[in-house]
Motif scaffolding. Structure first.
Motif, PDB file in Angstrom:
ATOM      1  N   TYR A  65       1.987  -5.619 -11.659  1.00 22.42           N
ATOM      2  CA  TYR A  65       1.668  -6.152 -12.985  1.00 22.42           C
ATOM      3  C   TYR A  65       2.779  -5.777 -13.960  1.00 22.42           C
ATOM      4  O   TYR A  65       3.276  -4.650 -13.945  1.00 22.42           O
ATOM      5  N   ARG A  66       3.145  -6.732 -14.807  1.00 28.13           N
ATOM      6  CA  ARG A  66       4.192  -6.502 -15.796  1.00 28.13           C
ATOM      7  C   ARG A  66       3.642  -6.761 -17.186  1.00 28.13           C
ATOM      8  O   ARG A  66       3.006  -7.784 -17.435  1.00 28.13           O
ATOM      9  N   CYS A  67       3.900  -5.828 -18.093  1.00 28.63           N
ATOM     10  CA  CYS A  67       3.406  -5.926 -19.465  1.00 28.63           C
ATOM     11  C   CYS A  67       4.597  -5.882 -20.408  1.00 28.63           C
ATOM     12  O   CYS A  67       5.205  -4.829 -20.613  1.00 28.63           O
ATOM     13  N   ILE A  68       4.977  -7.023 -20.987  1.00 31.88           N
ATOM     14  CA  ILE A  68       6.099  -7.085 -21.930  1.00 31.88           C
ATOM     15  C   ILE A  68       5.583  -6.686 -23.315  1.00 31.88           C
ATOM     16  O   ILE A  68       4.642  -7.277 -23.839  1.00 31.88           O
ATOM     17  N   VAL A  69       6.217  -5.664 -23.910  1.00 28.62           N
ATOM     18  CA  VAL A  69       5.747  -5.103 -25.175  1.00 28.62           C
ATOM     19  C   VAL A  69       6.904  -5.042 -26.166  1.00 28.62           C
ATOM     20  O   VAL A  69       7.973  -4.523 -25.855  1.00 28.62           O
ATOM     21  N   SER A  70       6.691  -5.546 -27.381  1.00 27.47           N
ATOM     22  CA  SER A  70       7.743  -5.650 -28.391  1.00 27.47           C
ATOM     23  C   SER A  70       7.587  -4.620 -29.507  1.00 27.47           C
ATOM     24  O   SER A  70       6.487  -4.142 -29.796  1.00 27.47           O
ATOM     25  N   ASN A  71       8.722  -4.302 -30.126  1.00 26.47           N
ATOM     26  CA  ASN A  71       8.747  -3.510 -31.353  1.00 26.47           C
ATOM     27  C   ASN A  71      10.049  -3.813 -32.085  1.00 26.47           C
ATOM     28  O   ASN A  71      11.068  -4.060 -31.449  1.00 26.47           O
ATOM     29  N   VAL A  72      10.023  -3.772 -33.418  1.00 22.46           N
ATOM     30  CA  VAL A  72      11.210  -4.159 -34.179  1.00 22.46           C
ATOM     31  C   VAL A  72      12.183  -3.020 -34.428  1.00 22.46           C
ATOM     32  O   VAL A  72      13.321  -3.255 -34.825  1.00 22.46           O
ATOM     33  N   SER A  73      11.761  -1.778 -34.207  1.00 21.11           N
ATOM     34  CA  SER A  73      12.581  -0.681 -34.696  1.00 21.11           C
ATOM     35  C   SER A  73      13.287   0.090 -33.581  1.00 21.11           C
ATOM     36  O   SER A  73      13.339  -0.341 -32.436  1.00 21.11           O
ATOM     37  N   HIS A  74      13.832   1.265 -33.942  1.00 26.46           N
ATOM     38  CA  HIS A  74      14.743   2.012 -33.073  1.00 26.46           C
ATOM     39  C   HIS A  74      14.019   3.137 -32.336  1.00 26.46           C
ATOM     40  O   HIS A  74      13.302   3.935 -32.955  1.00 26.46           O
TER      41      HIS A  74
END
Length: 381
Positions: A65-74
């Motif tokens: 299973y693959r879970c793509i997770v985003s965030n805008v910062s560093h």
């Protein structure tokens, strides 16, 4: 005639010699070209990616299973780095069955854009800032209300409040998005290109604020001039003077080098900067029951530990900024009281949205905002 015969006789020799030289040069150039081709990939390989230091030490291609997770910062910020900590702990605890494919640094775009991707199921998760989260979950606007959850202690108190916090985390359930937990990035104030030690100076600043309705309401109430702008647009806009101030935390401003341009910081401390870890509900439910339970447990455990580390990191980042010439200020008590009094109108203006109940809400208070205010000791004075 003799000259012609001599020229003709030598012509063949000259041509053959020239041809030989051309072949030799051609072979030499071809050989050099092949050497260059072989060395080119090595040159590219040495070009460092900002995320090289956080690459996994396992092969994610074997995951079920693959879970793509985003965030805008560093990810230098603890609250952002949490994604990599979740990735590694989840891999270990599931025996390599789930790969938490974490993509910070706005790799997938701005927050409003990515929220839409999450809702559609194009990605599976997001550590969304609390200021942007209200776009799909108005109840999340609770933590952006001024001087309510505005310290690390109050945040811990709220998180440990049982049904109050659980109800808060259900803010996007009606959108097909499940909220699990929170990490932070410090206390909100103003980074500016000129000193702001009193409110009349703040009135001359063009403050960048996030794409968030609660923040817009707050700046209107304060009588300040906000510029709504996605985070990826900030660096150029700040350097070009399109904006002259940032509504943000000292940790973010120092780590992302905004203090190189905005060298003044006013510690208003009106709210805590938070990342809310949300996931596509359909994807989460698609996991086998045991893996889903492990997934949820890991997110909770990592977030709890990261929140402790964030306190110390904010102090360290402020000290580092001061050591590098950034000036820090506070507003006079009377003006802080004025900000709080004016900001209370935002509490009243958002009360209906924050109190609104959805069909799936199991906790159904008559006045949710009032209960949170009472629990955290909020007063206008």
């Amino acid at each position: 005639m003799k000259l012609k015969k001599w020229t003709a006789g030598r012509w063949w020799i000259v041509c053959m010699a020239t041809l030989g030289m051309l072949v030799a040069v051609g072979c030499s150039q071809d050989s050099e070209s092949k050497v260059a081709e072989k060395s080119a990939p090595a040159t590219k390989a040495t070009a460092a990616s900002p995320l090289d230091r956080w690459q996994p030490d396992f092969d994610p291609s074997t995951a079920s299973y693959r879970c793509i997770v985003s965030n805008v910062s560093h990810p230098v910020m603890k609250g952002v780095y949490a994604g990599f900590a979740i990735r590694d702990e989840l891999w270990k605890r599931t025996g390599g069955k789930i790969y938490f494919d974490y993509k910070p640094l706005s790799m997938l775009g701005g927050e409003v854009e990515v929220l839409n991707q999450l809702q559609m199921g194009a990605i599976q998760g997001m550590a969304v800032s609390s200021v942007a989260a209200t776009n799909l979950g108005p109840r999340f606007g609770l933590v952006n209300l001024p001087f309510l959850v505005n310290s690390f202690d109050k945040l811990d108190n709220f998180i440990n409040s049982g049904p109050l916090f659980e109800h808060f985390m259900r803010a996007m359930n009606h959108q097909g998005i499940t909220g699990l937990d929170i990490t932070g990035y410090g206390s909100y104030g103003w980074a500016t290109t000129t000193p702001v030690t009193q409110l009349d100076e703040a009135g001359k600043v063009k403050f960048r604020i996030a794409e968030a309705s609660v923040n817009k309401s707050l700046y209107d109430a304060w009588g300040l001039s906000p510029v709504v702008m996605p985070w990826p647009d900030v660096p150029v806009s700040l350097k070009q003077g399109v904006i002259t101030g940032l509504d943000h935390t000292p940790m973010v401003c120092n780590i992302t080098k905004k203090f190189e341009v905005a060298k003044h910081y006013t510690q208003v401390n009106y709210a805590q900067g938070l990342f809310i870890w949300v996931f596509n509900s359909a994807w989460l439910e698609s996991l086998p029951e045991d893996l889903r339970a492990t997934f949820i447990d890991v997110v909770h455990e990592v977030c709890a530990e990261i929140r402790k580390e964030t306190r110390a990191q904010e102090e360290a980042q402020i000290a580092d900024a001061k050591a590098n010439g950034v000036a820090f200020y506070t507003l006079p008590e009377a003006e802080m009281a004025m900000l709080k009094a004016k900001g209370d109108s935002v509490h009243q203006g958002w009360k209906e949205e924050i109190n609104r109940l959805g069909d799936g809400d199991t906790y159904r208070p008559e006045d949710y905002l009032g209960e949170v205010q009472s629990h955290l000791g909020y007063t206008v004075q």
